[in-house]
Design a protein around this motif. Structure first.
Motif, short mmCIF file in Angstrom:
data_model
loop_
_atom_site.label_atom_id
_atom_site.label_comp_id
_atom_site.label_asym_id
_atom_site.label_seq_id
_atom_site.Cartn_x
_atom_site.Cartn_y
_atom_site.Cartn_z
N LEU A 1 5.48 12.49 2.01
CA LEU A 1 4.21 13.18 1.76
C LEU A 1 3.86 14.13 2.89
O LEU A 1 4.18 13.96 4.00
CB LEU A 1 3.08 12.18 1.60
CG LEU A 1 3.22 11.22 0.40
CD1 LEU A 1 2.06 10.23 0.39
CD2 LEU A 1 3.23 11.99 -0.89
N GLU B 1 -4.93 5.49 4.44
CA GLU B 1 -5.41 5.53 5.82
C GLU B 1 -6.52 4.51 6.05
O GLU B 1 -6.55 3.84 7.08
CB GLU B 1 -5.92 6.93 6.17
CG GLU B 1 -4.81 7.93 6.34
CD GLU B 1 -5.32 9.28 6.78
OE1 GLU B 1 -5.93 9.37 7.87
OE2 GLU B 1 -5.11 10.25 6.04
N TRP C 1 0.82 -1.21 0.00
CA TRP C 1 0.00 0.00 0.00
C TRP C 1 0.85 1.26 0.00
O TRP C 1 0.53 2.24 -0.66
CB TRP C 1 -0.92 0.01 1.21
CG TRP C 1 -1.88 -1.14 1.26
CD1 TRP C 1 -2.39 -1.85 0.21
CD2 TRP C 1 -2.42 -1.73 2.44
NE1 TRP C 1 -3.22 -2.83 0.67
CE2 TRP C 1 -3.27 -2.79 2.03
CE3 TRP C 1 -2.29 -1.47 3.80
CZ2 TRP C 1 -3.97 -3.57 2.93
CZ3 TRP C 1 -2.99 -2.25 4.69
CH2 TRP C 1 -3.82 -3.29 4.27
N LEU D 1 0.86 4.13 -2.79
CA LEU D 1 0.67 5.54 -2.44
C LEU D 1 1.78 6.40 -3.04
O LEU D 1 1.51 7.43 -3.66
CB LEU D 1 0.64 5.69 -0.92
CG LEU D 1 0.54 7.10 -0.37
CD1 LEU D 1 -0.77 7.76 -0.80
CD2 LEU D 1 0.64 7.08 1.15
N GLY E 1 1.32 7.05 -6.62
CA GLY E 1 0.10 7.77 -6.99
C GLY E 1 -1.05 6.86 -7.39
O GLY E 1 -2.05 7.32 -7.94
N LYS E 2 -0.93 5.57 -7.12
CA LYS E 2 -1.98 4.62 -7.48
C LYS E 2 -3.15 4.65 -6.50
O LYS E 2 -4.25 4.25 -6.84
CB LYS E 2 -1.42 3.21 -7.58
CG LYS E 2 -0.43 3.05 -8.71
CD LYS E 2 0.13 1.65 -8.76
CE LYS E 2 1.11 1.50 -9.93
NZ LYS E 2 1.71 0.16 -9.96
N ILE E 3 -2.87 5.06 -5.26
CA ILE E 3 -3.92 5.25 -4.27
C ILE E 3 -3.69 6.61 -3.60
O ILE E 3 -2.58 7.15 -3.65
CB ILE E 3 -3.98 4.12 -3.22
CG1 ILE E 3 -2.70 4.06 -2.38
CG2 ILE E 3 -4.27 2.77 -3.87
CD1 ILE E 3 -2.77 3.09 -1.19
N THR E 4 -4.73 7.13 -2.97
CA THR E 4 -4.63 8.42 -2.30
C THR E 4 -4.24 8.22 -0.83
O THR E 4 -4.27 7.10 -0.31
CB THR E 4 -5.98 9.15 -2.33
OG1 THR E 4 -6.94 8.40 -1.55
CG2 THR E 4 -6.49 9.32 -3.77
N LYS E 5 -3.92 9.33 -0.18
CA LYS E 5 -3.62 9.27 1.25
C LYS E 5 -4.83 8.74 2.02
O LYS E 5 -4.68 7.96 2.94
CB LYS E 5 -3.24 10.66 1.76
CG LYS E 5 -1.87 11.11 1.30
CD LYS E 5 -1.60 12.56 1.67
CE LYS E 5 -1.14 12.68 3.08
NZ LYS E 5 -0.68 14.07 3.41
N ASP E 6 -6.02 9.16 1.61
CA ASP E 6 -7.24 8.66 2.27
C ASP E 6 -7.40 7.16 2.09
O ASP E 6 -7.80 6.46 3.02
CB ASP E 6 -8.49 9.38 1.74
CG ASP E 6 -8.57 10.82 2.21
OD1 ASP E 6 -7.94 11.18 3.22
OD2 ASP E 6 -9.29 11.60 1.55
N ASP E 7 -7.10 6.68 0.87
CA ASP E 7 -7.16 5.23 0.62
C ASP E 7 -6.19 4.50 1.54
O ASP E 7 -6.53 3.47 2.13
CB ASP E 7 -6.80 4.90 -0.83
CG ASP E 7 -7.80 5.41 -1.84
OD1 ASP E 7 -8.98 5.60 -1.49
OD2 ASP E 7 -7.39 5.62 -3.01
N PHE F 1 3.67 8.20 5.84
CA PHE F 1 3.64 9.44 5.05
C PHE F 1 5.01 10.12 5.10
O PHE F 1 5.51 10.58 4.07
CB PHE F 1 2.57 10.40 5.55
CG PHE F 1 1.15 9.98 5.27
CD1 PHE F 1 0.85 8.95 4.38
CD2 PHE F 1 0.10 10.62 5.88
CE1 PHE F 1 -0.45 8.56 4.12
CE2 PHE F 1 -1.22 10.27 5.63
CZ PHE F 1 -1.49 9.24 4.74
#
Length: 112
Positions: free
Chosen positions: A112, A66, A51, A55, A58-64, A107
């Motif tokens: 990030l 979390e 994961w 992240l 850029g394949k998933i977001t920070k929200d994803d 992060f």
């Protein structure tokens, strides 16, 4: 940067944050808290690396990220803390804090 490429720094950051977390939740049980946290990290390592790398790419977001890490919360069994009689409410505060610590450390490791 990827989480896999920064894994050791990530684990070191989690260990450092554990000191503060344990002081605020399970003061008398730092050794047990650290042991439980490390068992959680080891058991979640493959998922966290996958994961974290997704992240960073850029394949998933920070929200994803979390959300995914939050889903691992039930895996944080906290056997050592339970064995010494830490109350359920304090265990839950520690577990929630551990998940937040893992997310923020990831992060930071990714940049990030």
């Amino acid at each position: 940067m990827s989480l896999s490429g920064s894994w050791d720094e990530f684990v070191d950051a989690v260990r450092e944050g554990l000191k503060r977390l344990a002081e605020n939740t399970v003061q008398e049980a730092f050794d047990q808290a650290e042991a439980d946290a490390m068992v959680f990290l080891q058991g979640s390592e493959q998922s966290l690396r996958r994961w974290g790398d997704a992240l960073a790419q850029g394949k998933i977001t920070k929200d994803d990220f979390e959300y995914l890490v939050g889903g691992q919360k039930d895996l944080a069994k906290m056997h050592a803390l339970k064995a010494i009689g830490v109350t359920q409410a304090r265990l839950e505060r520690f577990r929630t804090g551990l998940i937040s610590l893992v997310v923020s450390s990831a992060f930071d490791a990714i940049g990030l």
